[in-house]
Design a protein around this motif. Structure first.
Motif, mmCIF file in Angstrom:
data_model
loop_
_atom_site.group_PDB
_atom_site.id
_atom_site.type_symbol
_atom_site.label_atom_id
_atom_site.label_comp_id
_atom_site.label_asym_id
_atom_site.label_seq_id
_atom_site.Cartn_x
_atom_site.Cartn_y
_atom_site.Cartn_z
ATOM 1 N N SER A 1 14.052 88.989 52.684
ATOM 2 C CA SER A 1 13.877 90.031 53.697
ATOM 3 C C SER A 1 12.414 90.362 53.960
ATOM 4 O O SER A 1 12.105 91.218 54.796
ATOM 5 C CB SER A 1 14.596 91.304 53.255
ATOM 6 O OG SER A 1 14.070 91.765 52.007
ATOM 7 N N ARG B 1 11.930 86.594 55.948
ATOM 8 C CA ARG B 1 12.537 87.042 57.214
ATOM 9 C C ARG B 1 11.700 86.637 58.421
ATOM 10 O O ARG B 1 12.247 86.242 59.466
ATOM 11 C CB ARG B 1 12.722 88.556 57.192
ATOM 12 C CG ARG B 1 13.312 89.138 58.474
ATOM 13 C CD ARG B 1 13.915 90.507 58.225
ATOM 14 N NE ARG B 1 12.932 91.484 57.779
ATOM 15 C CZ ARG B 1 12.264 92.303 58.604
ATOM 16 N NH1 ARG B 1 12.488 92.253 59.900
ATOM 17 N NH2 ARG B 1 11.399 93.175 58.137
ATOM 18 N N ASN C 1 11.799 82.935 64.018
ATOM 19 C CA ASN C 1 11.349 83.766 62.893
ATOM 20 C C ASN C 1 9.852 83.625 62.639
ATOM 21 O O ASN C 1 9.368 83.855 61.531
ATOM 22 C CB ASN C 1 12.149 83.446 61.620
ATOM 23 C CG ASN C 1 12.184 81.956 61.290
ATOM 24 O OD1 ASN C 1 11.782 81.123 62.094
ATOM 25 N ND2 ASN C 1 12.678 81.633 60.110
#
Length: 313
Positions: free
Chosen positions: A217, A244, A267
């Motif tokens: 994350s 992430r 991303n």
């Protein structure tokens, strides 16, 4: 005394320099101009400081670089000439820190998706919203710029961790770590921000194992130098979704080639090395130059932002 200035300056700044230093003659030309051979000082962004320029600058004693990095200079040749070298270190801290904080906030609040939904006229209230308050940020290179982004992050309730070789305390860092603590720290942080310069110790320091140690994350941001991590390593980390999101303001080779996969990775954010740009860039650089020119004319020995040319900073 003659000073060659290759940095584009507005007329009011030129007039101010002329009035402040009446005994100095300023020449506003390119580095290859004939005034190079006669000038005692060269004021430059640095991209025109080639081996040829160094060889021709027979009378030069001081090189003022209106930016921070000198890693692309012919360093050994400049060192042989024993020039005074100063730079504009510190002027980037506000625009760069604001840019880093903006990226972190934008990704945490889902702004890229919100903007995309707006363009497509999509009403979607499921856009993830993440608070950064209570998070931990690891700042690689907590110097002038790092301490400023640390200050801003702390204002948002983020716990800041600084990384340097000595482990000595740094401004606006809640704690400090050294290289041997890096791998143990990575799984605990929510963002990693690199502002490290390009040195023999930092080139390609960041490897896939570092991405693997991070939270899935977490966000990785590189705002220091492009040779801190290989593009192929970043791409592998992105494909494997080890983190992430990745934000890159610097790259191995600039401009980033058109066929680079980084452009199309959802991303990854590609920022074309603009985080340091600001409407205050030139005025801040000139302020440093003016202070140092006063000291130079007074034959003082201490200067603002004197650079150890072989160390690169």
């Amino acid at each position: 005394m003659d000073i060659l200035v290759t940095v584009p300056l507005k007329e009011h700044i030129r007039e101010d320099l002329a009035q402040t230093f009446p005994t100095v003659t300023f020449h506003y030309e390119e580095a290859e101009h004939e005034w190079l051979e006669k000038s005692e000082v060269l004021v430059t962004y640095g991209n025109d400081v080639t081996e040829s320029v160094v060889d021709r600058a027979k009378n030069l004693k001081w090189l003022m670089v209106a930016s921070a990095g000198v890693d692309n200079f012919p360093l050994e040749k400049i060192a042989e000439r024993k020039w005074l070298v100063t730079n504009a270190k510190g002027i980037h801290k506000i625009p760069m820190a604001e840019s880093m904080l903006a990226h972190i906030l934008a990704l945490s609040k889902g702004f890229p998706q919100i903007y995309d939904n707006e363009r497509q006229k999509v009403w979607d209230r499921r856009v993830p919203q993440i608070e950064i308050s209570g998070q931990k940020a690891l700042i690689l290179g907590p110097g002038t710029i790092g301490s400023e982004v640390g200050r801003l992050l702390q204002a948002f309730g983020v716990h800041t961790i600084g990384y340097n070789r000595s482990g000595k305390p740094s401004l606006n860092m809640d704690e400090m770590i050294q290289p041997d603590q890096l791998m143990d720290t990575l799984p605990k942080v929510d963002s990693v921000i690199s502002i490290l310069p390009s040195t023999p110790e930092t080139r390609y320091l960041w490897q896939l194992e570092h991405f693997e140690a991070m939270k899935e994350s977490a966000i990785f941001l590189n705002f220091g130098r492009g040779d801190f991590v290989k593009e192929e390593v970043v791409l592998e980390a992105l494909h494997k979704k080890l983190v992430r999101h990745v934000v890159l303001d610097v790259f191995e080779k600039e401009p980033l080639r058109e066929d680079s996969e980084l452009w199309t990775m959802t991303n990854c954010t590609v920022s074309p090395h603009i985080s340091s740009l600001s409407n205050q860039y030139i005025p801040r650089s000139i302020d440093i130059f003016k202070e140092n020119l006063k000291r130079y004319l007074d034959e003082e020995k201490e200067y603002v932002n004197e650079v150890d040319i072989l160390r690169g900073y």
